[in-house]
Design a protein around this motif. Sequence first.
Motif, PDB file in Angstrom:
ATOM      1  N   THR A  12      -4.112   4.528  -2.069  1.00 20.69           N
ATOM      2  CA  THR A  12      -2.786   3.409  -2.491  1.00 20.69           C
ATOM      3  C   THR A  12      -2.769   2.760  -1.217  1.00 20.69           C
ATOM      4  N   PHE A  13      -2.864   2.678  -0.727  1.00 18.61           N
ATOM      5  CA  PHE A  13      -2.492   1.569   0.401  1.00 18.61           C
ATOM      6  C   PHE A  13      -3.175  -0.101   0.212  1.00 18.61           C
ATOM      7  N   ASP A  14      -4.256  -0.068   0.063  1.00 17.24           N
ATOM      8  CA  ASP A  14      -5.642  -0.667  -0.253  1.00 17.24           C
ATOM      9  C   ASP A  14      -5.568  -0.938  -1.430  1.00 17.24           C
ATOM     10  N   TYR A  15      -4.863  -0.130  -2.339  1.00 18.12           N
ATOM     11  CA  TYR A  15      -4.072  -1.030  -3.807  1.00 18.12           C
ATOM     12  C   TYR A  15      -3.361  -1.564  -3.970  1.00 18.12           C
ATOM     13  N   PHE A  16      -2.595  -1.407  -3.166  1.00 20.40           N
ATOM     14  CA  PHE A  16      -0.582  -1.724  -3.340  1.00 20.40           C
ATOM     15  C   PHE A  16      -0.457  -3.300  -2.721  1.00 20.40           C
ATOM     16  N   THR A  17      -1.746  -3.374  -1.722  1.00 14.99           N
ATOM     17  CA  THR A  17      -1.684  -3.976   0.345  1.00 14.99           C
ATOM     18  C   THR A  17      -2.229  -5.672  -1.023  1.00 14.99           C
ATOM     19  N   GLU A  18      -3.587  -5.421  -1.865  1.00 18.02           N
ATOM     20  CA  GLU A  18      -4.069  -6.109  -3.166  1.00 18.02           C
ATOM     21  C   GLU A  18      -3.364  -6.931  -3.871  1.00 18.02           C
ATOM     22  N   ARG A  19      -2.897  -5.322  -4.372  1.00 17.94           N
ATOM     23  CA  ARG A  19      -2.414  -6.213  -5.930  1.00 17.94           C
ATOM     24  C   ARG A  19      -0.831  -7.000  -5.743  1.00 17.94           C
ATOM     25  N   VAL A  20      -0.107  -6.530  -4.616  1.00 16.67           N
ATOM     26  CA  VAL A  20       1.153  -6.865  -4.541  1.00 16.67           C
ATOM     27  C   VAL A  20       1.031  -8.239  -3.437  1.00 16.67           C
ATOM     28  N   VAL A  21       0.735  -7.803  -2.432  1.00 17.35           N
ATOM     29  CA  VAL A  21       0.835  -8.411  -1.089  1.00 17.35           C
ATOM     30  C   VAL A  21      -0.312  -9.406  -1.746  1.00 17.35           C
ATOM     31  N   GLY A  22      -1.278  -9.355  -2.221  1.00 20.53           N
ATOM     32  CA  GLY A  22      -2.453 -10.689  -2.216  1.00 20.53           C
ATOM     33  C   GLY A  22      -3.379 -10.449  -2.001  1.00 20.53           C
ATOM     34  N   LYS A  23      -3.454  -9.542  -0.645  1.00 21.97           N
ATOM     35  CA  LYS A  23      -5.012  -9.385   0.524  1.00 21.97           C
ATOM     36  C   LYS A  23      -4.998  -7.629   1.057  1.00 21.97           C
ATOM     37  N   ALA A  24      -6.188  -7.040   0.200  1.00 22.33           N
ATOM     38  CA  ALA A  24      -5.904  -5.891   0.713  1.00 22.33           C
ATOM     39  C   ALA A  24      -5.655  -5.627   2.216  1.00 22.33           C
TER      40      ALA A  24
END
Length: 342
Positions: A189-201
Amino acid sequence: MEKRSGAREGVSRTVLLASIVTVVVVLIASALYLSLPQQRPATTVTQKLSGSIVIDGSSTVYPISEAVAEAFSKIHPDVKITVGISGTGGGFKRFVIGETDINDASRFITESEKESARRNNIKWIEIPIALEGLAIAVHPSNNWVDCISLEELRMIWRPNSTVKKWSDVNPQWPNADIKLFGPGPDSGTFDYFTERVVGKARASRTDYIPSEDDHVLIMGVSSERYSLGYIPYAYVVAAEGKVKVLAVSEKKGGTCVRPNDETVISGKYPLSRPLFIYVNEDKMLQKPELKAFVEFYIENAEKIVRKVGYTPLPKEYYTTILKLFREGKYTGYFEVYKSLTK
């Protein structure tokens, strides 16, 4: 002499006629028998299984695998099943060296994880099993925000963010410190959220309260009035009003969308994603109990996924991949899912 000869001829004709009749009767009976549906055994005996199955990985997928394991154990009580929650990444560390039979995952296996598996001769089967809308949760007394945009979430969660207070995001919100909660770095979930929201996994601010246990995140958000966290939807459902779920928009002022079956399946909810199980193929072919468990998992996924609070994939998807699985075809399941959710 002529009379006796005529009698013998009469007897011979009678015997011949009787033989012909008998043959005809047998042929008719055989034809009738063959035309009837073949009878199955009166009872079907469930194969008795024993052994052990080790599952680890995503805490997001955990409620599904745990519920499947519980149901399977009622039929096969001699099969010992353990389900861990090391996080998707933590679980893959064990899976790629052959320590586990199944890895629960809230994201795809990464290229580096694939390479590690290949080095250890681990072959895997990738099975999409459900959909979920990752929830943005706040304290139930929060009355200043009902919808938040991905832009605002990015402002809050990006590395070295200067956001400390709610008012730093929107001047109309309280001049109070935001208490942030989220998964730890071993979580998919951390990997998904950072990639989707922040723009970088894996790019994230670090001054928040992390946990791989989503129950801990629920407790944290529900106990702090100025809290905000991102949590798998099933845990929010199970919390029964202890947190408030926000709608999410792609941009500030954009359409606010709440997570539900319709918006998650359609992809309108901005934080929709598939959930997976990864199965060690060689172990599955060697362990009848593991193969039976995976088949049971696919066969019962739709109702169990809904029961624990996630969104099932289309019914046709489960039917199709169950057929493929029973035919010994273990690839292409994600493509089946994509073809049915276009």
